[in-house]
Design an enzyme around this catalytic site. Sequence first.
Site, short mmCIF file in Angstrom:
data_model
loop_
_atom_site.label_atom_id
_atom_site.label_comp_id
_atom_site.label_asym_id
_atom_site.label_seq_id
_atom_site.Cartn_x
_atom_site.Cartn_y
_atom_site.Cartn_z
N THR A 1 -72.69 -75.72 -76.54
CA THR A 1 -73.37 -75.20 -75.35
C THR A 1 -74.50 -74.25 -75.75
O THR A 1 -75.57 -74.24 -75.14
CB THR A 1 -72.37 -74.49 -74.44
OG1 THR A 1 -71.33 -75.40 -74.08
CG2 THR A 1 -73.05 -73.98 -73.17
N GLU B 1 -73.66 -65.84 -79.33
CA GLU B 1 -72.44 -65.58 -80.09
C GLU B 1 -71.55 -66.79 -79.88
O GLU B 1 -71.04 -67.02 -78.79
CB GLU B 1 -71.77 -64.29 -79.59
CG GLU B 1 -70.88 -63.63 -80.64
CD GLU B 1 -69.45 -64.12 -80.59
OE1 GLU B 1 -69.16 -65.12 -81.29
OE2 GLU B 1 -68.64 -63.52 -79.87
N CYS C 1 -62.93 -66.57 -80.91
CA CYS C 1 -63.97 -67.24 -81.70
C CYS C 1 -63.88 -66.87 -83.17
O CYS C 1 -64.26 -67.65 -84.04
CB CYS C 1 -65.35 -66.90 -81.14
SG CYS C 1 -65.67 -65.13 -80.96
N PRO D 1 -67.69 -66.00 -71.55
CA PRO D 1 -66.58 -66.95 -71.66
C PRO D 1 -65.32 -66.46 -70.98
O PRO D 1 -65.24 -65.34 -70.49
CB PRO D 1 -66.37 -67.04 -73.18
CG PRO D 1 -66.68 -65.64 -73.64
CD PRO D 1 -67.80 -65.14 -72.75
N GLU E 1 -62.99 -76.28 -84.69
CA GLU E 1 -62.46 -75.13 -83.97
C GLU E 1 -61.48 -75.61 -82.90
O GLU E 1 -61.87 -76.32 -81.97
CB GLU E 1 -63.59 -74.32 -83.33
CG GLU E 1 -63.10 -73.05 -82.67
CD GLU E 1 -64.24 -72.22 -82.10
OE1 GLU E 1 -64.14 -70.99 -82.12
OE2 GLU E 1 -65.24 -72.80 -81.62
N LYS F 1 -73.20 -64.51 -65.15
CA LYS F 1 -72.48 -65.71 -64.72
C LYS F 1 -71.20 -65.77 -65.56
O LYS F 1 -71.19 -66.29 -66.67
CB LYS F 1 -73.33 -66.96 -64.95
CG LYS F 1 -72.96 -68.17 -64.06
CD LYS F 1 -71.59 -68.73 -64.30
CE LYS F 1 -71.50 -69.56 -65.57
NZ LYS F 1 -70.11 -70.18 -65.73
N PRO F 2 -70.10 -65.19 -65.04
CA PRO F 2 -68.85 -65.25 -65.80
C PRO F 2 -68.28 -66.66 -65.78
O PRO F 2 -68.67 -67.49 -64.96
CB PRO F 2 -67.95 -64.26 -65.05
CG PRO F 2 -68.45 -64.29 -63.64
CD PRO F 2 -69.94 -64.52 -63.74
N SER F 3 -67.32 -66.90 -66.65
CA SER F 3 -66.65 -68.20 -66.64
C SER F 3 -66.03 -68.45 -65.27
O SER F 3 -65.44 -67.55 -64.66
CB SER F 3 -65.56 -68.24 -67.71
OG SER F 3 -64.74 -69.38 -67.53
#
Length: 490
Positions: A233, A251, A285, A151, A384, A176-178
């Site tokens: 997701t 997570e 989170c 994320p 959230e 695969k980063p954000s």
Amino acid sequence: MQWKMLIGADWVDAKSKETIDCVNPATEEVFGQVPAGGKEDVAKAAAAAREAFENGWGRTTGTERGRLLRGIAEGIRARKAELAKYETMDAGKPGPESDFAMDTAAQIYDMYAGLAEKLDVRGQQEVEQPNEGLRTTVEYSPVGVVGMITPWNFPIGQVTWKVGAALAAGCTCVVKPSEFTSVTALELGRIALDAGLPPGVLNIVTGTGPEAGEPLVLDPNIDKISFTGSTRTGSRIMEMAARDLKRVGLELGGKSSIIVFDDVNIDHAAEWAAFGVFINQGQVCSATSRLLLHENRADEFLARLKSIAEGITVGDGAMDGVNMGPLINKAQYEKVTGYIETGKKQGATLLTGGGRPKGLNTGYFVEPTIFTDVRPDMTIWNEEIFGPVLSVMTFREEDEALNLANDTPYGLAGAVMSADKERAERVAGKMEAGVVWQNCNQLVVAQAPWGGIKKSGMGRELGEWGLEEFLETRQKTRWLDDSARLGWYF
């Protein structure tokens, strides 16, 4: 600046030649581009990771892997100032938070170096059993090729939690980063190669979720997916991975509570409550965005909490003295401000904040915000928000507080504040969460397991538990007396 993706030993553009702008959320200015990777780029990276795993990395010793992990840690420390600058430009973090992120990342690579070395000592573990004619051992091997989707809220941190553990276990990685915060992940790839990591062991493909993330989940060369992000997701990823029974670690989101009893030191407890929801602009989170406050001292506590919130300096993280930066982008800004408006419409009382800080007309800034008179059926209490918004309810009895805290589909974290240590321990034991803090809040212990229950995910990260997520367990049983027959059929 122009960055490229790391696939195998090569720094490459996306096959499509398209790019994604890197936008500073404090200024809304574009400071660079990263490739907009797609399915073909992911497939190439996954194949490179498979080749690297099969051709040697999966058979390296823990000692060899530990040496390289320590090299990565040294590389992060050597480039700390530069990396921290990128983290602030990309994610909007205040400078001290970005500095801390680099220090922590280096420490975690060192920690996993030590755990990798212990795998050599661990070897084959013998299992005690009643049958003296058998010998059973357990041994461990790497899962294989791991796809990692990380994320934007903790760019280098979330990549490190996954990559450090996976490399220690002997896995190869495709990260695969954000697409909003890819820069420090790409720079980490450069550090890893400089440290001597073999080509293909760590691959980094930038791009959006639909264009790069989904192909990564579905790629046949990927043995496991490790994902951190939203519950929605995560559910989608689990569904896709189930098609060929890929292993999955998730997570996910949270809606965590902090319970504050009436015997606390108000100055201390109020600071922990503020830290729990305003650190990283509330984009955490595990943020304790629900405050359950004993009614006996609610007015006194809220007055102190309001003073702390209004004393937070909001601004560009690159400026000295800033305590809280901007939200990550316009979409998140509109989402958070939308929740604030919903809170007002549903009847919650705005104690402080709720708008854009004065003088900050550019950037995605929101004031530290506190709502009181919140009800359990309100949207701001249940969903959230992922922003600096705290919802407050009062309680009279311990069981009442616990019922309110646990009445959520999430179960990532929680906190309890009380001068009565036995009560704090008792309440902590009854909170339905994977991480619970007593008389503190939002402290991450890298040597301890991190992860949630219920809809906050599955699996654990950090410490030896994080390492286990990337290991396969094999039983080997041997019949000791070759001259003895089974005696089952004759």
